[in-house]
Design an enzyme around this catalytic site. Structure first.
Site, PDB file in Angstrom:
ATOM      1  N   ARG A  78      -5.912  28.680  18.098  1.00 43.31           N
ATOM      2  CA  ARG A  78      -5.089  27.902  17.170  1.00 43.31           C
ATOM      3  C   ARG A  78      -5.757  27.738  15.805  1.00 43.31           C
ATOM      4  O   ARG A  78      -5.080  27.708  14.780  1.00 43.31           O
ATOM      5  CB  ARG A  78      -4.762  26.538  17.778  1.00 43.31           C
ATOM      6  CG  ARG A  78      -3.797  26.625  18.948  1.00 43.31           C
ATOM      7  CD  ARG A  78      -3.639  25.277  19.636  1.00 43.31           C
ATOM      8  NE  ARG A  78      -2.655  25.325  20.708  1.00 43.31           N
ATOM      9  CZ  ARG A  78      -2.910  25.705  21.950  1.00 43.31           C
ATOM     10  NH1 ARG A  78      -4.134  26.110  22.276  1.00 43.31           N
ATOM     11  NH2 ARG A  78      -1.970  25.704  22.866  1.00 43.31           N
ATOM     12  N   TYR A  92      -0.927  32.782  35.831  1.00 40.99           N
ATOM     13  CA  TYR A  92      -0.168  34.015  35.945  1.00 40.99           C
ATOM     14  C   TYR A  92      -0.562  34.765  37.226  1.00 40.99           C
ATOM     15  O   TYR A  92      -1.344  34.272  38.026  1.00 40.99           O
ATOM     16  CB  TYR A  92      -0.331  34.852  34.681  1.00 40.99           C
ATOM     17  CG  TYR A  92       0.121  34.087  33.452  1.00 40.99           C
ATOM     18  CD1 TYR A  92       1.342  33.403  33.455  1.00 40.99           C
ATOM     19  CD2 TYR A  92      -0.661  34.002  32.310  1.00 40.99           C
ATOM     20  CE1 TYR A  92       1.768  32.673  32.349  1.00 40.99           C
ATOM     21  CE2 TYR A  92      -0.254  33.264  31.201  1.00 40.99           C
ATOM     22  CZ  TYR A  92       0.954  32.598  31.224  1.00 40.99           C
ATOM     23  OH  TYR A  92       1.368  31.874  30.147  1.00 40.99           O
TER      24      TYR A  92
END
Length: 370
Positions: free
Chosen positions: A324, A182
């Site tokens: 996760r 990013y």
């Protein structure tokens, strides 16, 4: 050596244990507005017993969203919507809440991962992206617009404005997203930054944008509240960022007052060559901890309680961020406490749900609004 369930003080904030719920994008906001999904999702994770919950990557301007469904914090409406979520968390949990601020740069205007994650053309409802240099993320994509110096100042102020909104919302800690390809990472990496001015070239120049944003955010953020940074410790591409450069960046962040660094990796190029394995990024966190001397967070395929505990006890990192595995098991910290003989907080409505054979892992605290 302290273990996974030891407390950690960060400025005026004390975490009850070393488990951090990673920021995990949900890609389901509308125009940056948090909604009932975020209330349900984050409140569940807030009652997990983790030491800190991090709200997903939140864009500082509309064009900084990874996807049209990203959370935002750039207007009174987005602030109010996120405030509803935070109030729901506060009503039901004492878990400290962090917020990750970000701008996606050239990786903005993308489809959600379950729709392929590729760049959305302007002709199909996407928007023009920006970056340090006019280099597309992947071959065949439209090139981003190269940021001018005036643009850089504007984006720095967008981070500051979002910081002030987060402070008003009562967020306990902030994290700047400087990894995963990013915008801040795009400035740091020579793969994406080929500028010839003071923001490009040497590592000192390439980290200038990060440090300017960090300093401006730190000035706008209450002094007693901690501020950290997520970095990609390796681009996994020849000629890209590596752990040596990341240690140098982390040392600079330490000098500027950073409270922690998360050592993730990758995201700058589809040409990256990564061989993920349990704990594969832990050595990055260990180098940052040992050589930069600030609180270091390990992340990446850390799924088992004893694995996480050993990372802390060995001194490789100070915090472990679980992603996760928390989605798969929102009570992961309960299981960890049961396996490690520790205690966690939990709402009394759930006290009857103790892991079998472990009747003493819950701290008997009653939750309510602060």
């Amino acid at each position: 050596m302290n273990g996974l369930f030891s407390a950690l003080k960060l400025r005026g904030l004390t975490l009850p244990n070393r488990i951090v719920v990673s920021p995990m994008c949900q890609y389901c906001a509308a125009d940056g507005l948090a909604n009932s999904w975020h209330v349900a999702h984050l409140t569940q994770l807030a009652i997990s017993g983790a030491g800190m919950l991090t709200i997903e990557s939140t864009a500082v301007e509309p064009d900084g969203r990874i996807t049209p469904g990203d959370l935002g914090l750039w207007s009174d409406d987005t602030e109010a919507a996120l405030g509803t979520v935070i109030q729901a968390i506060r009503d039901n949990s004492r878990t400290p809440v962090a917020l990750q601020l970000a701008h996606a740069g050239r990786k903005a205007s993308s489809y959600e991962p379950w729709r392929g994650g590729q760049l959305i053309p302007v002709s199909e409802g996407g928007w023009e992206t920006v970056a340090p240099s006019a280099i597309p993320h992947k071959e065949g994509e439209a090139a981003p617009v190269e940021l001018t110096k005036a643009d850089i100042v504007r984006l720095r102020e967008a981070f500051v404005a979002a910081t002030r909104r987060a402070a008003r919302l009562g967020v306990d800690a902030l994290e700047l997203h400087g990894g995963h390809g990013y915008l801040i990472h795009q400035f740091l990496s020579p793969i994406s930054n080929q500028r010839t001015d003071e923001y490009g070239g040497s590592l000192e120049n390439r980290m200038r944008f990060l440090l300017e944003v960090f300093d401006a955010v730190r000035d706008a953020w209450p002094d007693e509240r901690p501020l950290g940074v997520k970095l990609s410790a390796s681009d996994w591409v020849e000629g890209g960022l590596d752990i040596d450069a990341t240690v140098t960046i982390s040392q600079a962040l330490k000098a500027h007052g950073a409270d922690w660094v998360v050592s993730s990796s990758g995201g700058i190029s589809p040409l990256q060559k990564i061989a993920p394995a349990p704990g594969y990024q832990v050595p990055f966190a260990a180098r940052v901890k040992q050589e930069a001397g600030l609180v270091s967070t390990a992340v990446g395929l850390i799924t088992e309680p004893r694995q996480a505990d050993e990372i802390i006890r060995s001194g490789e990192a100070d915090l472990v961020a679980i992603a996760r595995a928390m989605l798969n098991d929102p009570r992961w910290p309960w299981r960890a406490a049961a396996e490690l003989g520790a205690k966690v907080t939990a709402p009394p409505q759930y006290w009857r749900a103790l892991p079998q054979g472990h009747a003493d892992i819950f701290e008997h605290l009653v939750f309510g609004a602060r």
